[in-house]
Design an enzyme around this catalytic site. Structure first.
Site, PDB file in Angstrom:
ATOM      1  N   HIS A  56      -5.586   1.833  -4.002  1.00 15.18           N
ATOM      2  CA  HIS A  56      -4.562   2.882  -3.918  1.00 15.18           C
ATOM      3  C   HIS A  56      -4.475   3.635  -5.245  1.00 15.18           C
ATOM      4  O   HIS A  56      -3.384   3.959  -5.723  1.00 15.18           O
ATOM      5  CB  HIS A  56      -3.199   2.293  -3.544  1.00 15.18           C
ATOM      6  CG  HIS A  56      -3.082   1.930  -2.096  1.00 15.18           C
ATOM      7  ND1 HIS A  56      -2.916   2.870  -1.111  1.00 15.18           N
ATOM      8  CD2 HIS A  56      -3.143   0.730  -1.467  1.00 15.18           C
ATOM      9  CE1 HIS A  56      -2.854   2.263   0.076  1.00 15.18           C
ATOM     10  NE2 HIS A  56      -3.001   0.963  -0.124  1.00 15.18           N
ATOM     11  N   GLN A 109      -6.961   4.693   4.469  1.00 11.39           N
ATOM     12  CA  GLN A 109      -6.480   6.075   4.479  1.00 11.39           C
ATOM     13  C   GLN A 109      -7.612   7.096   4.404  1.00 11.39           C
ATOM     14  O   GLN A 109      -7.356   8.300   4.370  1.00 11.39           O
ATOM     15  CB  GLN A 109      -5.524   6.288   3.303  1.00 11.39           C
ATOM     16  CG  GLN A 109      -4.231   5.505   3.416  1.00 11.39           C
ATOM     17  CD  GLN A 109      -4.392   4.033   3.039  1.00 11.39           C
ATOM     18  OE1 GLN A 109      -5.347   3.650   2.359  1.00 11.39           O
ATOM     19  NE2 GLN A 109      -3.461   3.197   3.464  1.00 11.39           N
ATOM     20  N   ASP A 155      -2.736  -4.290  -2.705  1.00 12.20           N
ATOM     21  CA  ASP A 155      -2.873  -4.342  -1.250  1.00 12.20           C
ATOM     22  C   ASP A 155      -3.997  -3.412  -0.806  1.00 12.20           C
ATOM     23  O   ASP A 155      -4.348  -2.456  -1.481  1.00 12.20           O
ATOM     24  CB  ASP A 155      -1.557  -3.966  -0.552  1.00 12.20           C
ATOM     25  CG  ASP A 155      -1.136  -2.525  -0.811  1.00 12.20           C
ATOM     26  OD1 ASP A 155      -1.298  -2.072  -1.954  1.00 12.20           O
ATOM     27  OD2 ASP A 155      -0.631  -1.872   0.120  1.00 12.20           O
ATOM     28  N   GLU A 156      -4.567  -3.746   0.337  1.00 15.42           N
ATOM     29  CA  GLU A 156      -5.540  -2.910   1.057  1.00 15.42           C
ATOM     30  C   GLU A 156      -6.762  -2.525   0.211  1.00 15.42           C
ATOM     31  O   GLU A 156      -7.243  -1.394   0.303  1.00 15.42           O
ATOM     32  CB  GLU A 156      -4.857  -1.655   1.607  1.00 15.42           C
ATOM     33  CG  GLU A 156      -3.814  -1.966   2.659  1.00 15.42           C
ATOM     34  CD  GLU A 156      -3.296  -0.723   3.362  1.00 15.42           C
ATOM     35  OE1 GLU A 156      -3.127  -0.768   4.588  1.00 15.42           O
ATOM     36  OE2 GLU A 156      -3.058   0.306   2.693  1.00 15.42           O
ATOM     37  N   LEU A 157      -7.279  -3.452  -0.571  1.00 17.32           N
ATOM     38  CA  LEU A 157      -8.539  -3.189  -1.266  1.00 17.32           C
ATOM     39  C   LEU A 157      -9.649  -3.136  -0.229  1.00 17.32           C
ATOM     40  O   LEU A 157      -9.825  -4.086   0.539  1.00 17.32           O
ATOM     41  CB  LEU A 157      -8.814  -4.296  -2.286  1.00 17.32           C
ATOM     42  CG  LEU A 157     -10.070  -4.131  -3.143  1.00 17.32           C
ATOM     43  CD1 LEU A 157      -9.905  -2.940  -4.086  1.00 17.32           C
ATOM     44  CD2 LEU A 157     -10.357  -5.403  -3.930  1.00 17.32           C
TER      45      LEU A 157
END
EC number: 3.2.1.52
Length: 596
Positions: A334, A358, A397-399
Site C-alpha cells: 500500500h 487494487q 496488509d495485502e502484500l
C-alpha cells in the site's frame, strides 16, 4: 454535457451526450478496481481503478454509448460501483461530467416496538429501577469530565442538566472506565475511580436525559474490553479536520476510546511531516496535472493534508473525550504514493510482475535497500513523537503474492538471512521495523498479516488487528500476540448493508446490515480470551467523496460495534434493533437523513 450510467448485468452502460463537438477527447474516471472497455472507446491508460478511454470524434447532441466492465472477476454490487468523478480531457482543458447522486439513501430504522430496559447504547451491566423521577440538586460543582460531557451535549444539540442541577461525585475503587450511578428523587450520585469512569457515567446520564424525565434507580457499569476503537481511512478521501472532531464526538457518545487514524496508503500520505515534506506535498492533491490521478474522487482534483496544528487540535479534543489516537503509516505494501515520490525505495532491477488487489504494480518498498530504512526509521521517529498514546501502527496488509521475488537485492538479502519467500522477508522486515518502534519507547501495532514468516512475524510485543475474519486473530493469540478483533464480516462499515442495487458500499466481505454488527462473539475460543484485548470498527474510504457520506454509513451500525466492545454479555438482535430505533436522536445529532 449529459452523462448517465447504469449497471447491466456484469457490465456498466454509460451514455455521453456532448453539448459541443469533441475531437480527440479522452474520458477519465475512477472505479473501485481496474476496468476494461468493451465498446465505445479504447482504454489508453490508467492506474489501478483510474481509467482513461480515448473516444471517437463526437458531435454535439449525438448520444454516444460506452460499455465498460470490471476486470478480474469484480462485479458492480450497487450504484457506488458506477464510474466516479468522470471528466473529459480535451485540448481546451478538462471538462467535468455530472456525477449524480452520491452516498447512502436515508436510513430506515426498524419499527420494532418499545424497549424493555434503559435507552442507552451500549447497555449498562446492571440497572435496578426504584420508581419515580429525579429532579437533582446542584451537585458537587465543576469537574473536567462532566464539563466535557456538557460541552459535547451543547455541540450536538442534546439535552443536558439545566443550570442549578448537577451531579455529586464520589471516588470509588473501581476498574478503569467503570462507574456507578445512583439516581434518587433529589440527587444524582456518580462514583468512579478515574476520568474515564466519570466521563462515561456522564455519557450514560446524557443518554437517559434524551428519553425524557430521569427515572430513579441504581446502575453499575464497566467495559468488557479496554480497546474500543473506530478506524478511519483519510488517505483515499481527505476528511476536513472538523469531520474528525465530529467523529470523536460520536465515538465518545458510544464509549469508544481508540481512534485509529489511517492517513497513509497507496493514494496519499496526508500528514505534514518535516523529515520528508515532499511526501505529503506531492500526494496531498490527486487529479489532473498531479503526481497521482483522481483515484476514488468525484472531482477533477481533490485532496488536502493535516498540519501539526490539526494534529494538536485533534489530540486535545480526543483527550477531553478519553480517546487515544493511534496513527498508521502503512508499510511495506500500500505504498504507491511513497514509491512514486521516492522511487529509490524500490530495486530498479526488480522484474517482478506482482499486482495488488487494487490493481497497482510496484506498491511495496524494498527492505533490502539502505534508503528504505533511512526513510522508514525517520518517519517512524517523527510520527511516533507526535502522538502521546505510545503506540504506532505499521500497517502490513495485502502484500501481493511474490513481492520482491524479482528483486536481485532482495534475493541476496534472503540468502544472507536464511529466508524463504515473500512471507519470510516480510516477517524479517516487520520485526526489524517494530524493534525501532520499541527503541523509540512505543508499542508497535499491525494488521494480522504481520504474524507471517518463519521468524514468528513482527514480534516485539505488537498488537495485531484481525480483519479478514476472526480465525487469523485466534491463531495470532495462540502465538502470544495481543489481538484486536475487527472482522470485516461484522464491523467493516464501508460494506453495503444489503444486496439492493440502490444501496451503497463494498461487498467483498459480504453485506453487513445493522443486525450483523452484534451477531458474533469477539472471543469465540475461550483459550485465547486473555489475548483478545478489544473490538474495533473500520471504515475505508474508496466509496467516499464527500464528508457527509460518512455518517449514514457509520450510523446506526457503529452502535453495534460499541455494544460488542463494551457490553459484558451479548445483546439479542431483536433487543438491539429496538434499542437503536429508540435512540434515533443519535442519528439526528449527526444529520443522518432518516426515511419517513
Amino acid at each position: 454535457m449529459d452523462w448517465t450510467c447504469a449497471i447491466e448485468g456484469d457490465r456498466i452502460l454509460c451514455t455521453l451526450t456532448p453539448d459541443r463537438d469533441l475531437r480527440g477527447a479522452v474520458l477519465c474516471f475512477s472505479g473501485m478496481a481496474p476496468m476494461r472497455v468493451d465498446a465505445g472507446g479504447t482504454r489508453v491508460g490508467g492506474l489501478g481503478g483510474f481509467t482513461e478511454v480515448a473516444l471517437p470524434d463526437l458531435s454535439a447532441g449525438a448520444p454516444h454509448k460506452l460499455l465498460i466492465a470490471y476486470s478480474d472477476g469484480f462485479r458492480p454490487a450497487n450504484r457506488a460501483w458506477l464510474p466516479m468523478g468522470p471528466y473529459l480531457r480535451t485540448d481546451a482543458g478538462p471538462i467535468a461530467l455530472p456525477v449524480g447522486d452520491l452516498g447512502c439513501r436515508p436510513v430506515v430504522l426498524p419499527d420494532v416496538g418499545e424497549i424493555d430496559g434503559l435507552p442507552v447504547v451500549p447497555q449498562p451491566s446492571t440497572w435496578r429501577a426504584r420508581g419515580g423521577t429525579c429532579t437533582p440538586d446542584a451537585g458537587s460543582g465543576a469537574d473536567a469530565a462532566l464539563s466535557a460531557v456538557a460541552a459535547l451535549a451543547a455541540r450536538r444539540g442534546l439535552v443536558w442538566l439545566p443550570e442549578g442541577q448537577g451531579v455529586h461525585l464520589e471516588h470509588a475503587d473501581l476498574a478503569p472506565d467503570a462507574y456507578e450511578l445512583e439516581i434518587t428523587p433529589g440527587r444524582i450520585t456518580l462514583r468512579a475511580g478515574d476520568y474515564g469512569g466519570r466521563l462515561y457515567g456522564g455519557i450514560t446520564l446524557l443518554h437517559l436525559l434524551q428519553a425524557g424525565p430521569l427515572g430513579c434507580g441504581t446502575l453499575s457499569d464497566a467495559p468488557r474490553f479496554g480497546w474500543r476503537g473506530q478506524h478511519l481511512d483519510t488517505a483515499r478521501h481527505f476528511y476536513a479536520p472538523q469531520t474528525i472532531l465530529d467523529l470523536l464526538d460520536l465515538m465518545a457518545l458510544l464509549k469508544l476510546n481508540r481512534f485509529h487514524w489511517h492517513f497513509a496508503d497507496d493514494e496519499a500520505f496526508r500528514l505534514q511531516i518535516d523529515c520528508y515534506p515532499e511526501l505529503w506535498q506531492k500526494t496531498e492533491m490527486r487529479g489532473e496535472g498531479h503526481l497521482l490521478p483522481a483515484l476514488f474522487s468525484a472531482e477533477i482534483e481533490a485532496g488536502g493534508s493535516y498540519s501539526k496544528a490539526d494534529v494538536a487540535a485533534i489530540l486535545t479534543h480526543a483527550r477531553a473525550l478519553n480517546i487515544e489516537v493511534l496513527p498508521e503509516i502503512e508499510v511495506p505494501a500500500h505504498a504507491v504514493a511513497l514509491t512514486r515520490v521516492m522511487p529509490q525505495l524500490r530495486d530498479p532491477a526488480d522484474n517482478g510482475a506482482e499486482v495488488s488487489v487494487q490493481g497497482y504494480r510496484g506498491d511495496a518498498v524494498n527492505p533490502a535497500l539502505p534508503e528504505t530504512w533511512e526513510v522508514l526509521e525517520a518517519i517512524v521517529q517523527e510520527v511516533g513523537a507526535l502522538f502521546p498514546f505510545g503506540h504506532l501502527h505499521l500497517g502490513c496488509d495485502e502484500l501481493p503474492e511474490g513481492t520482491w521475488m524479482g528483486s536481485p537485492r532482495a534475493r541476496a538479502l534472503m540468502e544472507e538471512e536464511g529466508l524463504d519467500g515473500t512471507d519470510d522477508l516480510q516477517g524479517w522486515m516487520m520485526q526489524r521495523l517494530a524493534a525501532t518502534v520499541v527503541a523509540n519507547g512505543q508499542r508497535p501495532c499491525a494488521w494480522e498479516e504481520a504474524a507471517k514468516g518463519s521468524n514468528g512475524g513482527i514480534g516485539n510485543g505488537a498488537i495485531l488487528f484481525s480483519w479478514t475474519g476472526q480465525g487469523p486473530g485466534i491463531e495470532a493469540a495462540k502465538q502470544g500476540y495481543d489481538v484486536v478483533m475487527c472482522p470485516a464480516q461484522h464491523v467493516y462499515l464501508d460494506m453495503a448493508q444489503s444486496d439492493d442495487p440502490d444501496d451503497w458500499g463494498a461487498r467483498w466481505a459480504g453485506f453487513v446490515p445493522l443486525s450483523e454488527t452484534v451477531n458474533w462473539d469477539p472471543i469465540p475460543d475461550s483459550s485465547t480470551a486473555e489475548r483478545i484485548i478489544g473490538v474495533q470498527g473500520t471504515f475505508w474510504s474508496e466509496f467516499t467523496s464527500r464528508d457527509a457520506q460518512l455518517w449514514p454509513m457509520l450510523l446506526p451500525r457503529i452502535e453495534g460495534v460499541a455494544a460488542m466492545a463494551w457490553q459484558q454479555t451479548q445483546i439479542p438482535q431483536a433487543d438491539f434493533l429496538r434499542l437503536v430505533a429508540a435512540n434515533r436522536w443519535l442519528l439526528t445529532a449527526f444529520d443522518v437523513p432518516l426515511a419517513t
